[in-house]
Scaffold this motif. Structure first.
Motif, PDB file in Angstrom:
ATOM      1  N   ALA A  44       0.829  -1.203   0.000  1.00 53.90           N
ATOM      2  CA  ALA A  44       0.000   0.000   0.000  1.00 53.90           C
ATOM      3  C   ALA A  44       0.865   1.255   0.000  1.00 53.90           C
ATOM      4  CB  ALA A  44      -0.920  -0.005   1.215  1.00 53.90           C
ATOM      5  N   LEU A  45       1.973   1.215   0.700  1.00 49.57           N
ATOM      6  CA  LEU A  45       2.873   2.370   0.737  1.00 49.57           C
ATOM      7  C   LEU A  45       3.458   2.647  -0.646  1.00 49.57           C
ATOM      8  CD1 LEU A  45       4.856   1.851   4.081  1.00 49.57           C
ATOM      9  CD2 LEU A  45       2.698   3.041   3.694  1.00 49.57           C
ATOM     10  N   LYS A  46       3.740   1.583  -1.363  1.00 45.56           N
ATOM     11  CA  LYS A  46       4.278   1.756  -2.709  1.00 45.56           C
ATOM     12  C   LYS A  46       3.258   2.433  -3.616  1.00 45.56           C
ATOM     13  CE  LYS A  46       6.661  -1.512  -4.582  1.00 45.56           C
ATOM     14  NZ  LYS A  46       7.058  -2.846  -5.114  1.00 45.56           N
ATOM     15  N   VAL A  47       2.001   1.970  -3.493  1.00 44.41           N
ATOM     16  CA  VAL A  47       0.938   2.560  -4.316  1.00 44.41           C
ATOM     17  C   VAL A  47       0.723   4.021  -3.946  1.00 44.41           C
ATOM     18  CG1 VAL A  47      -1.524   2.478  -4.848  1.00 44.41           C
ATOM     19  CG2 VAL A  47      -0.207   0.349  -4.688  1.00 44.41           C
ATOM     20  N   LEU A  48       0.821   4.311  -2.636  1.00 45.56           N
ATOM     21  CA  LEU A  48       0.606   5.679  -2.156  1.00 45.56           C
ATOM     22  C   LEU A  48       1.847   6.552  -2.329  1.00 45.56           C
ATOM     23  CD1 LEU A  48      -1.333   4.790   1.122  1.00 45.56           C
ATOM     24  CD2 LEU A  48      -2.299   5.887  -0.904  1.00 45.56           C
TER      25      LEU A  48
END
Length: 224
Positions: A44-48
């Motif tokens: 999720a951090l990568k997407v965000l």
């Protein structure tokens, strides 16, 4: 898991880890806590496109084994008064002793990634730390229950003592020498001379009962 392992996992996702001081508890209303696995959180951090993650840690400390809820009711030392009495909870649950070897180890992490308008959190609690907290909570409850039971018993005994005192004071109505006394001050002094242990009680209670007794005597026309 330790900080280095966590840092390597985040670095693989091109996310910077920064360890900061503070508690793992969360109070802010704009916090969001991710559920699921750590790998999902990192994804999720990568997407965000989160460029940084703050990490709060909670380590096991010696003071975590100590119960501070008991209070000493001794009044022998007027300067110190009532003081907190520490209790090692290992004496309540011997199984807690095995966790002392983990003192200094991190038991819980809170990962916090700042995102525009809010922040995304993820909690990691080691299995041993979860077991420790469960046992600690159970031991604390046992001490609380025992302490409350002792306090209730002490309160009941004190109530019985007061009732006995009041009964002894009201028996003075049948004492002709007491009845002839004209002032509450004299009646109070008489009661102190003839009732053993009266000085140990709250004197406001004694004075109030003397006042009630004098009122009864006046109602009967026996007091002036």
């Amino acid at each position: 898991m330790d900080i280095d392992q966590l840092r390597k996992m985040l670095e693989q996702a091109n996310v910077l880890l920064v360890q900061v001081e503070g508690s793992t508890s969360v109070n802010k209303t704009l916090d969001f806590t991710a559920s699921g696995a750590l790998e999902e959180y990192i994804g999720a951090l990568k997407v965000l496109h989160a460029p940084i993650v703050y990490v709060f840690t909670e380590s096991l400390e010696e003071e975590d084994f100590i119960y501070q809820g008991l209070e000493s009711e001794s009044v022998d030392d007027e300067d110190e008064g009532a003081e907190s009495s520490a209790l090692d909870l290992c004496s309540v649950d011997s199984e807690l002793e095995k966790f002392r070897s983990r003192i200094g180890q991190i038991g819980e992490f809170r990962l916090c990634a700042p995102i525009p308008s809010h922040q995304l959190n993820f909690f990691i609690q080691e299995t041993w730390y979860e077991d420790f907290l469960t046992r600690l909570d159970d031991a604390t409850q046992r001490v609380d229950e025992e302490h409350n039971a002792l306090r209730s018993d002490a309160d009941a005994q004190e109530e019985l003592k007061v009732k006995t005192l009041v009964a002894s004071l009201h028996k003075l109505i049948d004492d002709s020498a007491f009845v002839r006394l004209r002032t509450q001050k004299a009646m109070l002094a008489y009661a102190h001379e003839h009732i053993n242990g009266i000085e140990e009680f709250d004197q406001s209670i004694v004075k109030e009962e003397i006042q009630n007794i004098r009122a009864k005597l006046m109602a009967r026309g026996l007091a002036r």
